[in-house]
Design a protein around this motif. Structure first.
Motif, PDB file in Angstrom:
ATOM      1  N   GLU A 140      -8.612 -34.065  23.531  1.00  9.79           N
ATOM      2  CA  GLU A 140      -8.883 -35.283  22.785  1.00  9.79           C
ATOM      3  C   GLU A 140     -10.384 -35.332  22.566  1.00  9.79           C
ATOM      4  O   GLU A 140     -11.162 -35.020  23.459  1.00  9.79           O
ATOM      5  CB  GLU A 140      -8.426 -36.505  23.588  1.00  9.79           C
ATOM      6  N   ARG A 179     -10.996 -37.179  28.604  1.00  6.46           N
ATOM      7  CA  ARG A 179      -9.702 -37.434  29.231  1.00  6.46           C
ATOM      8  C   ARG A 179      -9.597 -38.922  29.562  1.00  6.46           C
ATOM      9  O   ARG A 179     -10.607 -39.605  29.716  1.00  6.46           O
ATOM     10  CB  ARG A 179      -9.537 -36.604  30.506  1.00  6.46           C
ATOM     11  N   ASN A 202      -4.827 -33.471  29.107  1.00  2.00           N
ATOM     12  CA  ASN A 202      -4.846 -33.591  27.652  1.00  2.00           C
ATOM     13  C   ASN A 202      -3.515 -33.132  27.090  1.00  2.00           C
ATOM     14  O   ASN A 202      -2.897 -32.188  27.583  1.00  2.00           O
ATOM     15  CB  ASN A 202      -5.985 -32.759  27.054  1.00  2.00           C
TER      16      ASN A 202
END
Length: 294
Positions: A247, A147, A241
């Motif tokens: 991610e 994050r 996210n």
């Protein structure tokens, strides 16, 4: 904060990969991890003597310089300390290479995933997997779910932010070419243009000097910056996210690399047997939580 290609794809390769994946007992991968797999050969042997590396018998691994903590320790990628150094050596071992067979190379962050032939076998440098980047390079499956976080000086207006609306009118900065900068543009959508810096060091200096109100980095880097480098700063919070899938950082390889499937298989095996989780716990244990900015 940074891969002798051969097009070996054949019509029968997809079936071959499925059988090989079952044979090695790899855990099923979610959609995002599958999307990290690129167009390199999937039918090539992954035995050490059969790998088409840049230098026979060696594995050339690249990262940026300087190499920041907690990803690397003491700016020495070859010492095996720090999350990404440890991951690189774990992947090398999975591929059959001893520590002494790993050769490190310095490659600037942006050049790692820029179009063009690479001088390394794979690059490890907190490079997020994205469809845009996959047009120019191959990625392994993800080795870390990440994050992005906001850092501001304690006592500043930015430090009091509790949501995205509080960030819109601020001067924000991040390293150029990073997902951090993308989050400023696409998630915060500030009223003014963000500041883009060639290096994280420059972004940190801009924060300390008051040239920006806040900077954005990945969460583990944010923990390290506030704990050891800019101690009068704090983590304001982290972003959710986007798109429902995490991610992920992936290893970067040449587009169409014959190594892509083997490196991906190595990462998948390290995730399945718990090695990645152990390395993360050892080197990124502080990055456990931060307020979520909505």
């Amino acid at each position: 904060m940074h891969l002798a290609q051969r097009a070996l794809t054949r019509a029968a390769s997809a079936g071959t990969v499925a059988l090989l994946a079952l044979a090695v007992g790899c855990a099923p991968q979610p959609e995002e991890k599958a999307s990290g797999k690129a167009s390199g050969s999937s039918g090539a042997s992954c035995a050490k003597g059969s790998l088409s590396t840049r230098t026979a018998g060696k594995l050339t691994v690249a990262t940026d310089e300087p190499a920041y903590e907690p990803w690397f320790k003491d700016d020495k990628p070859a010492n095996g300390k720090g999350f990404e150094s440890a991951v690189a050596y774990a992947v090398a071992k999975q591929l059959g290479y001893a520590d002494g067979d790993v050769v490190w190379q310095s490659v600037p962050f942006n050049k790692a995933f820029a179009p063009g032939r690479k001088s390394f076998d794979f690059d490890i440098n907190q490079v997020s997997i994205s469809d845009e980047r996959k047009k120019a390079v191959d990625f392994s499956s993800g080795y870390y779910d990440v994050r992005q976080a906001v850092i501001a000086l304690k006592g500043s207006k930015a430090a009091k932010a509790t949501g995205l609306a509080d960030l819109k009118g601020l001067k924000l900065g991040a390293q150029v070419g990073t997902t951090s900068l993308d989050y400023i543009d696409d998630v915060v959508k500030p009223t003014g243009s963000p500041a883009a810096y060639a290096k994280n060091d420059q972004a940190k200096s801009a924060l300390k000097n008051g040239q920006v109100d806040a900077i954005v980095t990945d969460l583990p880097t944010a923990f390290y910056i506030t704990a050891a480098e800019v101690t009068d700063a704090k983590i304001v919070g982290q972003f959710e996210n986007q798109g429902g899938t995490p991610e992920q950082f992936g290893l970067v390889l040449d587009k169409g690399s014959a190594l892509t499937s083997c490196v991906t298989r190595a990462v998948d095996a390290l995730r399945a047997d718990g090695t990645l989780a152990k390395i993360e716990k050892q080197w990124l244990s502080e990055a456990v939580d931060a307020p979520v900015l909505k």
